[in-house]
Write an enzyme that holds these catalytic residues in place. Structure first.
Site, PDB file in Angstrom:
ATOM      1  N   ASN A  21     -10.323  -5.725  -1.180  1.00 35.71           N
ATOM      2  CA  ASN A  21      -9.527  -4.536  -0.917  1.00 35.71           C
ATOM      3  C   ASN A  21     -10.306  -3.753   0.139  1.00 35.71           C
ATOM      4  O   ASN A  21     -11.234  -3.018  -0.191  1.00 35.71           O
ATOM      5  CB  ASN A  21      -9.335  -3.691  -2.176  1.00 35.71           C
ATOM      6  CG  ASN A  21      -8.442  -2.483  -1.900  1.00 35.71           C
ATOM      7  OD1 ASN A  21      -8.190  -2.143  -0.746  1.00 35.71           O
ATOM      8  ND2 ASN A  21      -7.976  -1.844  -2.960  1.00 35.71           N
ATOM      9  N   ASP A  51     -12.514 -10.602  11.842  1.00 36.03           N
ATOM     10  CA  ASP A  51     -13.316 -11.656  12.470  1.00 36.03           C
ATOM     11  C   ASP A  51     -14.239 -12.324  11.450  1.00 36.03           C
ATOM     12  O   ASP A  51     -14.421 -13.549  11.479  1.00 36.03           O
ATOM     13  CB  ASP A  51     -14.146 -11.090  13.628  1.00 36.03           C
ATOM     14  CG  ASP A  51     -13.298 -10.734  14.843  1.00 36.03           C
ATOM     15  OD1 ASP A  51     -12.137 -11.186  14.918  1.00 36.03           O
ATOM     16  OD2 ASP A  51     -13.788  -9.990  15.714  1.00 36.03           O
ATOM     17  N   HIS A  94      -4.245  -4.692  -2.488  1.00 38.62           N
ATOM     18  CA  HIS A  94      -4.155  -3.224  -2.436  1.00 38.62           C
ATOM     19  C   HIS A  94      -3.534  -2.716  -3.720  1.00 38.62           C
ATOM     20  O   HIS A  94      -2.585  -3.317  -4.241  1.00 38.62           O
ATOM     21  CB  HIS A  94      -3.300  -2.765  -1.256  1.00 38.62           C
ATOM     22  CG  HIS A  94      -3.877  -3.185   0.056  1.00 38.62           C
ATOM     23  ND1 HIS A  94      -4.961  -2.570   0.615  1.00 38.62           N
ATOM     24  CD2 HIS A  94      -3.548  -4.203   0.886  1.00 38.62           C
ATOM     25  CE1 HIS A  94      -5.272  -3.181   1.743  1.00 38.62           C
ATOM     26  NE2 HIS A  94      -4.431  -4.176   1.928  1.00 38.62           N
ATOM     27  N   TYR A 101      -2.966   6.075  -7.010  1.00 36.32           N
ATOM     28  CA  TYR A 101      -3.896   4.999  -7.392  1.00 36.32           C
ATOM     29  C   TYR A 101      -4.077   4.851  -8.906  1.00 36.32           C
ATOM     30  O   TYR A 101      -4.812   3.961  -9.339  1.00 36.32           O
ATOM     31  CB  TYR A 101      -5.261   5.245  -6.726  1.00 36.32           C
ATOM     32  CG  TYR A 101      -5.187   5.262  -5.213  1.00 36.32           C
ATOM     33  CD1 TYR A 101      -4.789   4.127  -4.512  1.00 36.32           C
ATOM     34  CD2 TYR A 101      -5.484   6.413  -4.493  1.00 36.32           C
ATOM     35  CE1 TYR A 101      -4.688   4.142  -3.125  1.00 36.32           C
ATOM     36  CE2 TYR A 101      -5.401   6.429  -3.103  1.00 36.32           C
ATOM     37  CZ  TYR A 101      -4.998   5.290  -2.429  1.00 36.32           C
ATOM     38  OH  TYR A 101      -4.900   5.298  -1.062  1.00 36.32           O
ATOM     39  N   ARG A 128      -0.251   2.783   7.562  1.00 40.72           N
ATOM     40  CA  ARG A 128      -0.730   1.834   6.535  1.00 40.72           C
ATOM     41  C   ARG A 128       0.080   0.533   6.544  1.00 40.72           C
ATOM     42  O   ARG A 128      -0.220  -0.402   5.824  1.00 40.72           O
ATOM     43  CB  ARG A 128      -0.652   2.454   5.142  1.00 40.72           C
ATOM     44  CG  ARG A 128      -1.565   3.656   4.962  1.00 40.72           C
ATOM     45  CD  ARG A 128      -1.579   4.133   3.522  1.00 40.72           C
ATOM     46  NE  ARG A 128      -1.998   5.513   3.438  1.00 40.72           N
ATOM     47  CZ  ARG A 128      -3.268   5.921   3.376  1.00 40.72           C
ATOM     48  NH1 ARG A 128      -4.243   5.041   3.355  1.00 40.72           N
ATOM     49  NH2 ARG A 128      -3.572   7.202   3.323  1.00 40.72           N
TER      50      ARG A 128
END
Ligand code: CA2
Length: 156
Positions: free
Chosen positions: A76, A89, A102, A24, A113
């Protein structure tokens, strides 16, 4: 008055910059917010930047953005991407563009993932550009909604 883009971040993204930098990067969520505010400013968009570790709170914010007729939502959903029918939904229920972002390339990681509940109902999905993806998504949203970009100053 400026149109607003909601930027919603899901579970554990508050930990950004503290662990797993190989996946990340080193930037914190505060750095992401700063990047988003700069990108949005170029398009004269106001920003609501939020993070929650709770699915229901994210859903409430999606409803809020819809009710306020926000310019759009960048989301995200983090781990909820792969599990949450309820976030899907909520996105389906609002009549504003939603862009899925992402930081990592979810398709180059573990098999679980690779599936996103969000992608089929998002206007666009973007992954793998690190935190720069948030700025790219704001540019894409602005192009989609026809937001006024920064005026180019002409010399001479
Ligand atoms: O790449 C992304 O942005 C993800 O949405 C991040 C999620 C992951 O579950 C998705 O598959 C892809 C994880 C967010 C947690 O972030 C952390 C950051 C630093 C340390 C621990 C977790």
């Amino acid at each position: 008055m400026a149109q607003t883009v909601y930027i919603l971040n899901g579970p554990n993204l508050n930990l950004l910059g503290t662990r797993e930098p190989e996946t990340y990067g080193h930037a914190t969520l505060a750095d992401v917010e700063k990047l988003c505010r700069e990108a949005a400013k170029r398009h004269h968009l106001a920003v609501e930047f939020r993070q929650s570790n709770h699915e229901g709170e994210l859903i409430d914010w999606i409803h809020e953005a819809g009710a306020k007729k926000a310019a759009g939502i960048l989301i995200n959903p983090a781990g909820l991407t792969h599990t949450s029918v309820s976030i899907r939904d909520a996105i389906t229920a609002v009549a504003i563009p939603v862009i899925e972002v992402h930081i990592s390339n979810i398709f180059s990681r573990e098999g679980f993932r690779h599936f996103s509940h969000i992608a089929p109902v998002a206007k666009a999905s973007l992954c793998g550009f690190g935190i720069t993806g948030y700025a790219l998504a704001i540019d894409g949203l602005a192009a989609t909604i026809g937001a006024r970009g920064q005026e180019v100053s002409r010399g001479g």
